[in-house]
Design a protein around this motif. Sequence first.
Motif, PDB file in Angstrom:
ATOM      1  N   TYR A 131       0.854  -1.185   0.000  1.00  0.00           N
ATOM      2  CA  TYR A 131       0.000   0.000   0.000  1.00  0.00           C
ATOM      3  C   TYR A 131       0.896   1.243   0.000  1.00  0.00           C
ATOM      4  O   TYR A 131       0.602   2.222  -0.667  1.00  0.00           O
ATOM      5  CB  TYR A 131      -0.882   0.024   1.248  1.00  0.00           C
ATOM      6  N   THR A 132       1.977   1.208   0.756  1.00  0.00           N
ATOM      7  CA  THR A 132       2.964   2.259   1.046  1.00  0.00           C
ATOM      8  C   THR A 132       2.447   3.195   2.127  1.00  0.00           C
ATOM      9  O   THR A 132       1.239   3.420   2.259  1.00  0.00           O
ATOM     10  CB  THR A 132       3.385   3.104  -0.181  1.00  0.00           C
ATOM     11  N   TRP A 133       3.387   3.755   2.888  1.00  0.00           N
ATOM     12  CA  TRP A 133       2.983   4.730   3.907  1.00  0.00           C
ATOM     13  C   TRP A 133       2.530   6.022   3.246  1.00  0.00           C
ATOM     14  O   TRP A 133       1.770   6.800   3.845  1.00  0.00           O
ATOM     15  CB  TRP A 133       4.094   4.963   4.924  1.00  0.00           C
ATOM     16  N   ARG A 134       2.948   6.253   2.001  1.00  0.00           N
ATOM     17  CA  ARG A 134       2.458   7.431   1.274  1.00  0.00           C
ATOM     18  C   ARG A 134       0.944   7.351   1.074  1.00  0.00           C
ATOM     19  O   ARG A 134       0.224   8.358   1.199  1.00  0.00           O
ATOM     20  CB  ARG A 134       3.167   7.532  -0.083  1.00  0.00           C
ATOM     21  N   TYR A 135       0.467   6.154   0.763  1.00  0.00           N
ATOM     22  CA  TYR A 135      -0.977   5.935   0.608  1.00  0.00           C
ATOM     23  C   TYR A 135      -1.706   6.188   1.927  1.00  0.00           C
ATOM     24  O   TYR A 135      -2.765   6.832   1.957  1.00  0.00           O
ATOM     25  CB  TYR A 135      -1.204   4.500   0.129  1.00  0.00           C
ATOM     26  N   ARG A 136      -1.137   5.696   3.018  1.00  0.00           N
ATOM     27  CA  ARG A 136      -1.770   5.892   4.328  1.00  0.00           C
ATOM     28  C   ARG A 136      -1.811   7.377   4.688  1.00  0.00           C
ATOM     29  O   ARG A 136      -2.809   7.872   5.225  1.00  0.00           O
ATOM     30  CB  ARG A 136      -0.996   5.134   5.407  1.00  0.00           C
ATOM     31  N   LEU A 137      -0.726   8.098   4.398  1.00  0.00           N
ATOM     32  CA  LEU A 137      -0.683   9.534   4.683  1.00  0.00           C
ATOM     33  C   LEU A 137      -1.690  10.282   3.820  1.00  0.00           C
ATOM     34  O   LEU A 137      -2.390  11.185   4.304  1.00  0.00           O
ATOM     35  CB  LEU A 137       0.733  10.065   4.436  1.00  0.00           C
ATOM     36  N   TRP A 138      -1.774   9.908   2.554  1.00  0.00           N
ATOM     37  CA  TRP A 138      -2.714  10.578   1.657  1.00  0.00           C
ATOM     38  C   TRP A 138      -4.149  10.407   2.140  1.00  0.00           C
ATOM     39  O   TRP A 138      -4.941  11.358   2.139  1.00  0.00           O
ATOM     40  CB  TRP A 138      -2.565  10.033   0.238  1.00  0.00           C
ATOM     41  N   ASN A 139      -4.491   9.210   2.563  1.00  0.00           N
ATOM     42  CA  ASN A 139      -5.844   8.969   3.064  1.00  0.00           C
ATOM     43  C   ASN A 139      -6.141   9.821   4.294  1.00  0.00           C
ATOM     44  O   ASN A 139      -7.252  10.335   4.456  1.00  0.00           O
ATOM     45  CB  ASN A 139      -6.025   7.491   3.412  1.00  0.00           C
ATOM     46  N   LYS A 140      -5.153   9.974   5.157  1.00  0.00           N
ATOM     47  CA  LYS A 140      -5.377  10.795   6.350  1.00  0.00           C
ATOM     48  C   LYS A 140      -5.529  12.265   5.976  1.00  0.00           C
ATOM     49  O   LYS A 140      -6.430  12.956   6.471  1.00  0.00           O
ATOM     50  CB  LYS A 140      -4.236  10.621   7.348  1.00  0.00           C
ATOM     51  N   LEU A 141      -4.658  12.759   5.104  1.00  0.00           N
ATOM     52  CA  LEU A 141      -4.735  14.164   4.702  1.00  0.00           C
ATOM     53  C   LEU A 141      -6.026  14.468   3.944  1.00  0.00           C
ATOM     54  O   LEU A 141      -6.514  15.600   3.964  1.00  0.00           O
ATOM     55  CB  LEU A 141      -3.529  14.529   3.841  1.00  0.00           C
ATOM     56  N   THR A 198      -8.073  15.434   6.891  1.00  0.00           N
ATOM     57  CA  THR A 198      -7.666  16.555   7.750  1.00  0.00           C
ATOM     58  C   THR A 198      -7.247  17.802   6.974  1.00  0.00           C
ATOM     59  O   THR A 198      -7.125  18.880   7.558  1.00  0.00           O
ATOM     60  CB  THR A 198      -6.496  16.132   8.660  1.00  0.00           C
ATOM     61  N   ALA A 199      -7.003  17.661   5.674  1.00  0.00           N
ATOM     62  CA  ALA A 199      -6.637  18.825   4.844  1.00  0.00           C
ATOM     63  C   ALA A 199      -7.240  18.648   3.457  1.00  0.00           C
ATOM     64  O   ALA A 199      -6.569  18.801   2.443  1.00  0.00           O
ATOM     65  CB  ALA A 199      -5.125  18.970   4.766  1.00  0.00           C
ATOM     66  N   ILE A 204       3.624  22.369  10.877  1.00  0.00           N
ATOM     67  CA  ILE A 204       3.797  23.475   9.932  1.00  0.00           C
ATOM     68  C   ILE A 204       2.474  23.817   9.254  1.00  0.00           C
ATOM     69  O   ILE A 204       2.446  24.473   8.217  1.00  0.00           O
ATOM     70  CB  ILE A 204       4.884  23.155   8.881  1.00  0.00           C
ATOM     71  N   GLY A 205       1.374  23.327   9.838  1.00  0.00           N
ATOM     72  CA  GLY A 205       0.056  23.727   9.373  1.00  0.00           C
ATOM     73  C   GLY A 205      -0.550  22.885   8.277  1.00  0.00           C
ATOM     74  O   GLY A 205      -1.592  23.246   7.720  1.00  0.00           O
ATOM     75  N   VAL A 206       0.063  21.749   7.962  1.00  0.00           N
ATOM     76  CA  VAL A 206      -0.475  20.869   6.917  1.00  0.00           C
ATOM     77  C   VAL A 206      -1.247  19.737   7.587  1.00  0.00           C
ATOM     78  O   VAL A 206      -0.657  18.816   8.147  1.00  0.00           O
ATOM     79  CB  VAL A 206       0.644  20.291   6.032  1.00  0.00           C
ATOM     80  N   GLY A 207      -2.564  19.796   7.544  1.00  0.00           N
ATOM     81  CA  GLY A 207      -3.378  18.771   8.173  1.00  0.00           C
ATOM     82  C   GLY A 207      -3.307  18.826   9.685  1.00  0.00           C
ATOM     83  O   GLY A 207      -2.864  19.816  10.279  1.00  0.00           O
TER      84      GLY A 207
END
Length: 436
Positions: free
Chosen positions: A52-62, A65-66, A249-252
């Motif tokens: 899946y990659t951690w990039r995919y997990r981060l994208w889903n969270k953002l 939240t953003a 830094i304000g991202v998500g």
Amino acid sequence: MSTLHRLTAVAVLTADMALSTMTATATPAAAAVTYRVLITGDSITQGSSGDYTWRYRLWNKLAGTARGKVAFVGTRTDLFDTLGNKSGSQHYAASFSARSHSARWGDTYIDELDAIASQVSRSKATTLVAMLGSNDLAYKTSPEATVANVKTYIQRARKAKPGLDVVVGEVVNRYDPWAGTYSLNDEADAYAGRLRALASSLSTSSQRVVVASTRNGWDAKKHTWDGTHPNPTGEKLIAQRVSEGLAKIGVGKASPDITGTTAWKVAGPRPSLTPASEAAKLGWTRSSTGATGMFIEQRLINTKEAWRRLPYAVAGSGWTAQLLAAGRTYQYRLVPSKGSSTGVVGAAASVKTTGPMPGSIPTLKVAAGPESIQGGQSTGASWATSKNASGYKLATRLMSNGKLSWENLPYAIEGRSWRFEMLAVGRRYKFRILPV
């Protein structure tokens, strides 16, 4: 009066129309992209086929939240193909649109010093997430020298894009599953302290540098599929720690916390099947799953036989099932294995074996025996020879508890007698002998 009524009606209609227009205008428009996030890293970040990659997990969270404010940018979109030992795979475990990144298998800070400025310029990044350092510490440079390279790396990235914010990840440890030992603990600890000092010295109000605490909660034995590369549980932990850094830094936002045990829900491919004499040849492709092996499940159709899984994963891309009954139809399905991760069953395929059909068993004798040395009762069975049979598969079924499935001996025997052990005293059993 009639004129007054008509004027009143027109006035009310006009007011309703004006109200509708104002309401539509007040609806918020979709948020414009504010942050163009460039993610750099090594194999932990690029990932390999079936990840899946951690990039995919981060994208889903953002996305929660953003929403609409973030775009992932970069110079590539691929995974590493571990089977072909090359980059270029697009076989992600789950589809997502934000695949852009600039991570590369085996990469290091020292190797990317001359490339980061171009990557930032070409991607028009406003935020850099750098997840390098593991290979530096393992193979090339000391913690002190690695941090010095991080400083140069950030300075060159800033020169390409003044005002660039940077989130830089800590290096996580590794685990050797064969030796049962960890590595990079001391190096990663020394590196983390120096990295935080560097971030503090480089960070300004207009160009912020923060450290993602990726070591917090990390255990390579638990969070990787091979001791180095994250499994789904490890992917979520890294993504959470990076999101915490981005939130500074304000991202998500840092919450909600997405860490937790997560399964690798990649299904096995449908096997190709070729009939053979009292055998079946299976074939499959591993490229879409990145599997290091396949668990094989088999059942004989029309006998109410439960699926049985081979007790080990088969490496390679094929296997031959032998000692099958001639002229019978079998089903097979695959479960991918990637290191310590096990996926889910894929689609089944059927095959009818060839070869001379074993004849029927003319006689079968069953007699209750003495107490089993393993507990319970034993029963002896013997039978006459079946023509063309090379072996016999045995099964029992307890009759008085409503069970429909047979309990199979996991292998065929060559003899014509067998003692069934550990049977419950006073219960009725049915016995089946299948010539193969």
